[in-house]
Design an enzyme around this catalytic site. Structure first.
Site, PDB file in Angstrom:
ATOM      1  N   HIS A  29      31.142 -23.506  53.021  1.00  9.84           N
ATOM      2  CA  HIS A  29      32.598 -23.629  52.867  1.00  9.84           C
ATOM      3  C   HIS A  29      33.093 -24.634  53.897  1.00  9.84           C
ATOM      4  O   HIS A  29      32.700 -24.592  55.056  1.00  9.84           O
ATOM      5  CB  HIS A  29      33.282 -22.278  53.103  1.00  9.84           C
ATOM      6  CG  HIS A  29      34.773 -22.382  53.065  1.00  9.84           C
ATOM      7  ND1 HIS A  29      35.485 -22.354  51.892  1.00  9.84           N
ATOM      8  CD2 HIS A  29      35.677 -22.565  54.052  1.00  9.84           C
ATOM      9  CE1 HIS A  29      36.771 -22.510  52.154  1.00  9.84           C
ATOM     10  NE2 HIS A  29      36.916 -22.637  53.470  1.00  9.84           N
ATOM     11  N   ASP A  82      43.858 -11.373  48.724  1.00  8.47           N
ATOM     12  CA  ASP A  82      43.973 -12.650  49.439  1.00  8.47           C
ATOM     13  C   ASP A  82      44.872 -13.616  48.679  1.00  8.47           C
ATOM     14  O   ASP A  82      45.677 -14.334  49.275  1.00  8.47           O
ATOM     15  CB  ASP A  82      42.594 -13.280  49.653  1.00  8.47           C
ATOM     16  CG  ASP A  82      42.744 -14.655  50.300  1.00  8.47           C
ATOM     17  OD1 ASP A  82      43.207 -14.703  51.445  1.00  8.47           O
ATOM     18  OD2 ASP A  82      42.442 -15.667  49.640  1.00  8.47           O
ATOM     19  N   ARG A 128      51.837 -16.236  52.843  1.00  6.60           N
ATOM     20  CA  ARG A 128      51.693 -16.935  54.141  1.00  6.60           C
ATOM     21  C   ARG A 128      52.145 -18.389  54.019  1.00  6.60           C
ATOM     22  O   ARG A 128      52.760 -18.944  54.925  1.00  6.60           O
ATOM     23  CB  ARG A 128      50.229 -16.884  54.600  1.00  6.60           C
ATOM     24  CG  ARG A 128      49.820 -15.504  55.108  1.00  6.60           C
ATOM     25  CD  ARG A 128      48.309 -15.394  55.234  1.00  6.60           C
ATOM     26  NE  ARG A 128      47.755 -16.416  56.086  1.00  6.60           N
ATOM     27  CZ  ARG A 128      46.547 -16.966  55.921  1.00  6.60           C
ATOM     28  NH1 ARG A 128      45.750 -16.586  54.931  1.00  6.60           N
ATOM     29  NH2 ARG A 128      46.117 -17.882  56.740  1.00  6.60           N
ATOM     30  N   SER A 138      40.620 -14.544  55.242  1.00  7.59           N
ATOM     31  CA  SER A 138      40.894 -15.076  53.905  1.00  7.59           C
ATOM     32  C   SER A 138      39.667 -15.813  53.371  1.00  7.59           C
ATOM     33  O   SER A 138      39.203 -15.569  52.244  1.00  7.59           O
ATOM     34  CB  SER A 138      42.106 -16.020  54.006  1.00  7.59           C
ATOM     35  OG  SER A 138      42.215 -16.826  52.870  1.00  7.59           O
ATOM     36  N   LYS A 184      36.497 -14.111  50.426  1.00  2.86           N
ATOM     37  CA  LYS A 184      36.103 -14.721  49.145  1.00  2.86           C
ATOM     38  C   LYS A 184      34.605 -15.017  49.121  1.00  2.86           C
ATOM     39  O   LYS A 184      33.944 -14.828  48.105  1.00  2.86           O
ATOM     40  CB  LYS A 184      36.928 -15.998  48.918  1.00  2.86           C
ATOM     41  CG  LYS A 184      38.391 -15.657  48.596  1.00  2.86           C
ATOM     42  CD  LYS A 184      39.295 -16.867  48.539  1.00  2.86           C
ATOM     43  CE  LYS A 184      39.687 -17.340  49.907  1.00  2.86           C
ATOM     44  NZ  LYS A 184      40.824 -18.231  50.007  1.00  2.86           N
TER      45      LYS A 184
HETATM   46  N1  URA Z   1      41.779 -21.513  53.223  1.00  2.57           N
HETATM   47  C1  URA Z   1      41.756 -20.228  52.796  1.00  2.57           C
HETATM   48  O1  URA Z   1      41.064 -19.889  51.860  1.00  2.57           O
HETATM   49  N2  URA Z   1      42.531 -19.336  53.456  1.00  2.57           N
HETATM   50  C2  URA Z   1      43.306 -19.654  54.506  1.00  2.57           C
HETATM   51  O2  URA Z   1      43.952 -18.797  55.051  1.00  2.57           O
HETATM   52  C3  URA Z   1      43.322 -21.001  54.927  1.00  2.57           C
HETATM   53  C4  URA Z   1      42.544 -21.910  54.271  1.00  2.57           C
END
Ligand code: URA
Length: 442
Positions: free
Chosen positions: A98, A177, A184, A199, A203
């Site tokens: 990621h 999320d 957010r 977050s 995932k």
């Molecule tokens: N990317 C995400 O998936 N979540 C965040 O909070 C910030 C960037």
């Protein structure tokens, strides 16, 4: 906490709290209990806690933080709000990466087929871009016919057959999320390390990967502008990985300059294909190989040679199959912008490079990115850098091209590049390290 030990298995009697008591506890700097976290995350996802209450809690967390145990529980609660995937039967070790997002960051495109060509399986469930950093799905959608949405069974079949899948995340993966991130975004609470870390990791953990490499970007074009902040985020994410039994490594990498020479969806696909053919810009190749080496080590394939595999063309063959499996035509010409304008040096000297944020913003203004998640993107829009950092230039030497289908956007792109974005100086630029640090938990 171990993976697969989600609360959903046992379905205990759920203690019920008041949202106000949890908000005030965090406002007054108390640690939240696991039960409080489970309840508030789940209840918000179910619509039982109001958005304004969750926004107040997110602000209290942004201001007062969460410790490692709270952050690990918060992550688990977000995983438990939806389904988890299990691709353990595809016959190869699973590993994913990621990136926290950067300008010209097309690394997933060559990386996923490269790691698959070396024997692992890469289940890369991705998102779309917002703001000045592009999204992997937006880039791949520049390929005629390519389809982002796959069913779980299609993902499984492609992982077993091709070894690499880059596709849209499923709606039932960490739905808490999705709801919280949208909130957010509009309440000034994105920049909280525990909220960003949980977050991202919720995932990745829900997707069922067996190992994870994080590319945490540092610099003007990144979310995290300083090495300290990026290190804090990397440590928070590797700690969540460790708490959930997921081997996780974080590379902190430079994002003060764009990666490669192309920024924008179709342009980045074209540059990735050059890399997959054994060419392409040296920084893109080096970062692709560095991340692949870490992924292969986590996958238990430390003897694989990603540099040789890339040079051999084997990764390109996997790319062709990966694109075709999702309806794309890897041989089809990529879209070309209707208008291309060249920006030249305004003085003679040495080109020190282009600022990542300025170039990312210019590409976004040209139509490569979106301001709101429902906006469309232009497949051909973006920026192509023409001069290498360190090159001698004269006034009038072409530095970069602006590509767009909508020329009325050009003035905004020029504005983004005004000032110090394209530096021409008397002295050559300092050498820059691409990989600034490596963090592992424990
Ligand atoms: N990317 C995400 O998936 N979540 C965040 O909070 C910030 C960037």
């Amino acid at each position: 906490m171990s993976r697969g030990a989600g609360r959903a298995d046992a379905e205990p009697a759920r203690p019920s709290f008041g949202a106000v008591e949890i908000i005030t506890a965090k406002r007054d700097r108390h640690e939240l209990s696991r039960d409080q976290i489970d309840w508030v995350v789940g209840a918000h996802a179910r619509g039982e806690v109001a958005d304004e209450q969750m926004a107040a809690l997110a602000m209290a967390i942004l201001l007062n933080g969460m410790d490692a145990a709270e952050t690990a529980h918060w992550t688990q609660a977000m995983i438990d709000s939806g389904d988890t995937l299990d691709f353990g039967d595809v016959g190869r070790p699973l590993v994913d990466k990621h990136s926290t997002g950067g300008v010209g960051d097309k690394i997933t495109l060559p990386l996923a087929p490269l790691v698959a060509a070396c024997g692992a399986a890469v289940p890369q469930l991705s998102g779309r871009g917002l703001g000045h950093t592009g999204g992997t799905l937006d880039k791949l959608e520049a390929i005629p016919g390519w389809r982002a949405s796959l069913s779980t069974e299609e993902i499984r079949a492609q992982l077993a057959d091709v070894g690499a899948v880059v596709c849209a995340t499923t709606p039932t993966l960490a739905p808490a999320d999705k709801r919280l991130y949208a909130l957010r975004d509009v309440t000034g609470t994105v920049e909280s390390v525990p909220l960003i870390a949980s977050s991202i990791m919720s995932k990745k953990l829900a997707e069922g990967t067996g190992g994870l490499v994080l590319d945490v970007k540092v610099g003007s074009g990144a979310f995290m502008k300083t090495l300290d902040r990026a290190g804090e985020l990397a440590d928070a994410m590797t700690a969540i990985g460790a708490a959930h039994g997921l081997p996780t490594t974080a590379l902190l990498t430079d994002m003060s300059r764009p990666l490669g020479r192309c920024v924008g969806n179709g342009l980045e696909v074209g540059e990735s294909v050059e890399v997959l053919h054994g060419g392409g810009p040296a920084d893109v190749v080096a970062l692709t190989v560095a991340l692949a080496s870490e992924m292969l080590a986590l996958a238990g394939l430390p003897d694989a040679d990603p540099a040789a595999t890339l040079a051999s063309g084997a990764a390109y063959e996997v790319w062709e199959r990966m694109i075709a499996a999702q309806g794309g035509d890897p041989a089809a010409p990529l879209p070309v912008a209707r208008h291309v304008e060249t920006v030249t040096a305004d003085r003679s000297g040495v080109f020190s490079g282009a600022d990542a944020l300025a170039v990312g913003t210019a590409a976004w203004r040209l139509g490569a990115g979106r301001a709101r998640k429902e906006d469309p993107v232009q497949a051909a829009a973006g920026v192509r850098l023409l001069a290498e950092p360190g090159a001698e230039v004269r006034a009038g030497t072409p530095l970069l091209e602006l590509h767009t289908d909508t020329p009325e956007r050009l003035p905004e792109a020029h504005r983004a590049l005004a000032g110090h974005a394209l530096l021409v100086t008397a002295d050559p630029p300092a050498a820059r390290d691409l990989v600034l640090d490596v963090r592992r938990a424990g």
